[in-house]
Design a protein around this motif. Structure first.
Motif: not given
Length: 191
Positions: A150-174
């Motif tokens: 009952h012990w194993t691994g799961f692989r999450v195969v992505p369909e969507r990936v978002e990279f979020w970088q915090g930036m000044p004045y909440r003008l973040h990069d997405r």
């Protein structure tokens, strides 16, 4: 970049160098049969162009939810870097050899714990768990401990990936990647 995995690799390397604790910690969201979301922190144990891998007891709440409904989401949050990565996709079981290899790389105590714990089920008291650990230790006093079925691994195969970088004045990069067959398309979002 032509896929999110290259970008993730760069960010994960930076997080590994700068985050104090567990840069591989990720929130995993699954959905119950009743449609209720459930989220918890798990540790990513590997990633490549096939997806993101973590290990668990398939009889746990998360294991049961993912077996019944493989759609899930992951989030990495690296506070010191002001970054997060959000991943949406489907989970599938890793093959037995991959699960065996990882299981046998774990400390002996963790292997014993995989047998002793009925993960996510009610525990009457701590001595009950300690007795189960002692029973497993006596069953496997030395040598290799087999991986529980009952012990194993799961692989999450992505369909969507978002990279979020915090930036000044909440003008973040997405930056978002979406899978279209075997290819990825990339686009930006307003912050």
């Amino acid at each position: 970049m032509d896929s999110p995995f290259t970008q993730f690799g760069h960010w994960f390397d930076e997080a590994s160098a700068r985050e104090i604790n567990d840069p591989n910690a990720m929130a995993l969201a699954s959905v119950s049969a009743e449609g209720r979301p459930s989220v918890r922190i798990v540790l990513m144990k590997g990633f490549d162009a096939n997806g993101f891998v973590f290990y668990t007891n398939t009889q746990s709440r998360k294991g049961g939810e993912l077996l019944a409904n493989p759609f899930c989401a992951l989030t990495f949050h690296w506070k010191t870097l002001e970054r997060q990565v959000r991943i949406e996709g489907k989970a599938s079981l890793v093959d037995d050899q991959e699960a065996d290899d990882y299981y046998h790389s774990r400390p002996r105590g963790s292997q014993i714990g995989a047998w002793a714990s009925e993960q996510s089920r009610p525990l009457p008291d701590r001595p009950t768990l300690e007795a189960r650990v002692a029973e497993v230790e006596s069953r496997y006093p030395e040598g290799e401990i087999p991986r529980p079925p009952h012990w194993t691994g799961f692989r999450v195969v992505p369909e969507r990936v978002e990279f979020w970088q915090g930036m000044p004045y909440r003008l973040h990069d997405r930056l978002v990647y979406e899978r279209a067959g075997d290819a990825w398309t990339a686009f930006r979002l307003f912050p």
